[in-house]
Design an enzyme around this catalytic site. Structure first.
Site, PDB file in Angstrom:
ATOM      1  N   GLU A 188       2.790   7.012  -2.590  1.00 43.58           N
ATOM      2  CA  GLU A 188       2.518   8.145  -3.479  1.00 43.58           C
ATOM      3  C   GLU A 188       3.020   9.475  -2.922  1.00 43.58           C
ATOM      4  O   GLU A 188       3.564  10.288  -3.668  1.00 43.58           O
ATOM      5  CB  GLU A 188       0.999   8.264  -3.733  1.00 43.58           C
ATOM      6  CG  GLU A 188       0.366   7.024  -4.342  1.00 43.58           C
ATOM      7  CD  GLU A 188      -0.225   6.103  -3.289  1.00 43.58           C
ATOM      8  OE1 GLU A 188      -0.765   5.055  -3.673  1.00 43.58           O
ATOM      9  OE2 GLU A 188      -0.141   6.439  -2.079  1.00 43.58           O
ATOM     10  N   ASP A 213      -8.800   3.744  -3.313  1.00 44.64           N
ATOM     11  CA  ASP A 213      -9.896   3.999  -2.373  1.00 44.64           C
ATOM     12  C   ASP A 213     -11.092   4.638  -3.071  1.00 44.64           C
ATOM     13  O   ASP A 213     -11.065   5.827  -3.426  1.00 44.64           O
ATOM     14  CB  ASP A 213      -9.403   4.908  -1.246  1.00 44.64           C
ATOM     15  CG  ASP A 213      -8.262   4.288  -0.463  1.00 44.64           C
ATOM     16  OD1 ASP A 213      -8.045   3.075  -0.616  1.00 44.64           O
ATOM     17  OD2 ASP A 213      -7.591   5.018   0.287  1.00 44.64           O
ATOM     18  N   ASP A 222       0.840  -1.200   0.000  1.00 44.43           N
ATOM     19  CA  ASP A 222       0.000   0.000   0.000  1.00 44.43           C
ATOM     20  C   ASP A 222       0.880   1.257   0.000  1.00 44.43           C
ATOM     21  O   ASP A 222       2.068   1.211   0.346  1.00 44.43           O
ATOM     22  CB  ASP A 222      -0.898  -0.026   1.238  1.00 44.43           C
ATOM     23  CG  ASP A 222      -2.180   0.766   1.048  1.00 44.43           C
ATOM     24  OD1 ASP A 222      -2.295   1.480   0.035  1.00 44.43           O
ATOM     25  OD2 ASP A 222      -3.063   0.664   1.916  1.00 44.43           O
TER      26      ASP A 222
END
Length: 756
Positions: A419, A482, A416
């Site tokens: 970024e 998400d 995960d």
């Protein structure tokens, strides 16, 4: 970035210098360099106090032509750079005459016409213009703030569509959009993207890759409406035009250059179930989920532990929370005894409370600020630092922590985040922080994937990754990030996945039911069908569980039905996966990829081809109404057997146990005899669904792959009067042949079945 104020004026504070006139051309056998002045030279004095733009033209591989535009060549280049698979010495051939210089590489030619001012024209194998950088299309610009940009503009033809640029949730066709290639954690409902790729594909049969890992700004018919502009804040801009003629050919050449996807293991194509993000759970909860799926006849392949398998405030310390999981090795063994693989959530951050923070800081494995302090913030984890993957020692250290989990019984990782990478830092290898912002995720996912390949073996490595950039397709699988739990977000997710598939990514997934919030049962049931007809399938949410019985008995039935269907389809799906691995053509294919000559297919973003022969149109409404376009040919609904002749638009209504799922005319679909798991023996009593064309000379063949994606057996089909004859090679085991209308026959070696 926009530099102009309308068509006629330049924005206040901006100065643009265009490559205007060719002053010299230096040619070699496989490349040439041209020097362009930024104004007309009418007398010798015009060459003084005036810049030149240097344009290098070369071919790194057959069918690919590179253009490098440079203002000042002396700028330091600390990296990082994309790793590209170029041919030694280059490809192509240069030809010169009095009027022009041409570089031809396979079906692509770049032509420089020196007599008509500076301009570059790209031609296909038939001499047709694909695109061009004409007058005022190659330049450098400075702003009032002192920033220096290099830009190029390539023409758009009438009716030309642009796709790709990563996983973008904005409209599928990118014309009219400003796209900034800059990694961001922005969800699926904005112009920001987790997976930014400076590559676009054109409906005219070519692609463009900007070879710059940092911020690249694209104006896709949005500043000059007849051009795609791309710019970087740098002294040099390098881009590649990639030949077709088909979109598949473009993706093949692009992924040969930037890397082909690894082939994920067959077990990863089954259903994944997560604990969800911030829910409360322990081994008893996990066991209740796993046993509940089994009791309801829903096969489960992977169980995933999200964030709170570790202690709060200590992500990532790679240690199971001892109060919740006092016996992790035993728990993992018990899950393995139930036939499951195990995934755990990780990210590249080390929280200050974690004992690993001091260890990593002392070893120099965390990114530092220019003054030498460890870079930290509290936005995700309190006082977290960032692992410096530019350091070989830091990569080995990170891998050692993950190896301990593999030794416990973990099979794969959800990688995960990655970024929000700062630019006010110093990297171990001296990388430019602005260029590293996008590229960091590539190092992160590569570090984890290479460990899995080493420890689990090639062909067994798989990630569930959120962020990526060009080349990241080598480390599958990626999921869509998400999204909300709504029909609108479901459609956003599909747009993003189709956009990513046209950016070189072969495999893609999404959170079934949506991530944020709790979906209505109607949303959940429709998303189940979509999710289980995607490359990879995962039940995951944020604050609520995603076990099907939370959404009613019908949701359980839908989950069971489509999981079993996916298992039945695995010989076909794994063949498509092997094709993605070999050629770069994705499993989930926008309609234009299979039907590039059909203009009706070019804007479609609510349906797709799953592999070459299955058309899928998810239902985005509770009433079950869906519009679907069927291209030319006869299509057979896989579930109902209804046959429809295209091209046509249809409005259909489907219950939760169905959706538009059509088989292409001429296709041979191999189905597994065992639907209990995704990685079974696909040659144990397989069924071949043959959908012949009406031609008297109809012939086809289909290959059933093995676990490595290699051919295990091939079935040859031909029409023989009023019958189909199917001959097997590579296997002497029994198989069944079935045709539309219900006729079927079984046998081994050769089987004949009547057909109307």
């Amino acid at each position: 970035m926009k530099f102009t104020d309308g068509f006629w004026r330049i924005r206040d504070g901006v100065q643009i210098s265009y490559a205007t006139e060719v002053r010299d051309v230096r040619a070699e056998s496989k490349r040439f360099t041209t020097y362009a002045s930024t104004k007309k030279v009418t007398r010798r004095g015009d060459t003084l106090n005036a810049p030149l733009v240097t344009v290098d033209c070369f071919s790194p591989a057959e069918g690919v032509v590179g253009v490098r535009v440079t203002h000042h060549a002396g700028k330091r280049r600390p990296g990082p750079d994309f790793a590209l698979a170029a041919e030694a010495g280059g490809a192509g051939e240069v030809r010169r005459d009095d009027a022009a210089t041409e570089l031809t590489s396979g079906p692509l030619t770049l032509r420089l016409d020196a007599d008509s001012g500076f301009g570059l024209t790209f031609l296909d194998a038939h001499g047709r213009e694909l695109t061009r950088a004409g007058a005022k299309s190659t330049a450098y610009a400075t702003t009032a703030e002192g920033a220096h940009h290099v830009l190029s503009r390539l023409s758009l033809g009438v009716g030309e569509h642009v796709y790709g640029l990563g996983e973008r949730f904005t409209p599928f066709v990118k014309n009219g959009q400003t796209v900034d290639v800059w990694q961001a954690d922005g969800g699926t409902s904005s112009e920001q993207a987790y997976k930014n790729v400076p590559f676009y594909l054109s409906s005219r049969g070519y692609g463009v890759f900007v070879n710059h890992p940092g911020a690249v700004s694209f104006e896709v018919g949005s500043e000059s409406v007849g051009q795609v502009q791309f710019s970087v804040e740098d002294q040099t801009l390098e881009y590649y035009v990639i030949a077709g003629p088909t979109p598949k050919d473009v993706l093949g050449r692009y992924t040969a250059l930037t890397g082909r996807p690894a082939l994920p293991p067959a077990w990863s194509f089954g259903l994944w179930l997560s604990t969800s993000f911030t829910t409360s759970y322990d081994e008893a909860t996990v066991t209740s989920f796993v046993d509940g799926m089994a009791e309801r006849g829903i096969p489960l392949s992977v169980f995933h532990f999200d964030c709170f398998w570790m202690r709060e405030y200590q992500w990532c310390d790679f240690r199971w929370d001892p109060e919740v999981f006092p016996d992790p090795e035993g728990m993992l063994a018990r899950l393995k005894d139930k036939g499951l693989r195990v995934s755990v959530w990780i990210n590249p951050y080390i929280a200050q409370k974690s004992p690993l923070f001091d260890e990593a800081a002392a070893l120099g494995h965390l990114v530092r600020r220019p003054g030498g302090d460890v870079w930290q913030w509290d936005l995700w984890q309190a006082g977290m630092g960032l692992v410096d993957f530019t350091s070989p020692d830091a990569r080995a250290w990170f891998q050692s922590k993950l190896k301990a989990l593999l030794d416990q019984g973990v099979d794969c990782f959800k990688t995960d985040f990655g970024e929000r990478i700062p630019t006010d830092v110093v990297w171990h290898d001296g990388s430019d922080p602005a260029r590293m912002h996008n590229y960091y995720t590539h190092l992160y996912n590569r570090t984890v994937f290479e460990l899995l390949e080493k420890e689990r073996g090639q062909g067994e490595a798989v990630l569930f990754a959120r962020s990526a950039t060009a080349g990241g397709q080598q480390y599958p699988v990626h999921w869509g990030g998400d999204c909300w739990s709504s029909f609108e977000a479901m459609a956003e997710s599909l747009r993003g996945g189709l956009s990513l598939s046209l950016s070189g990514f072969g495999f893609w997934s999404h959170d079934i039911g949506g991530f944020e919030g709790t979906p209505d049962p109607e949303v959940f049931k429709r998303w189940l069908a979509f999710g289980l007809l995607s490359s990879h399938s995962r039940l995951h949410g944020s604050t609520s569980y995603r076990v099907p019985w939370e959404f009613g008995d019908e949701a359980v039935d839908v989950a069971r039905q489509f999981t079993l269907l996916k298992h039945r389809l695995m010989p076909y799906l794994y063949g498509a996966a092997a094709e993605a691995h070999r050629t770069g053509v994705p499993m989930m294919r926008p309609m234009l990829l299979e039907f590039p000559a059909d203009p009706a297919c070019r804007p479609l973003d609510r349906q797709y081809m799953l592999g070459p022969d299955l058309l899928v149109a998810p239902v985005f409404g509770a009433d079950g109404d869906v519009e679907v376009y069927l291209p030319e040919g006869t299509w057979t609904h896989l579930l109902s057997g209804e046959r429809v002749t295209g091209p046509c638009w249809r409005t259909e209504r489907h219950g939760y146990d169905s959706l538009p799922l059509y088989v292409r005319e001429g296709a041979v679909l191999p189905l597994a005899g065992d639907d209990s798991r995704p990685d079974g023996d696909w040659l144990e009593a397989p069924v071949l669904l043959v959908h012949p064309s009406g031609a008297s000379d109809y012939a086809a063949e289909v290959t059933v792959p093995d676990a490595a994606g290699l051919p295990a057996a091939t079935f040859h089909v031909r029409r023989d009067g009023d019958a189909l004859r199917v001959t097997a090679s590579g296997t002497d085991r029994p198989f069944t042949v079935r045709v539309p209308g219900g006729a079927e026959a079984s046998g081994s070696g050769e089987v004949s079945v009547p057909v109307s």
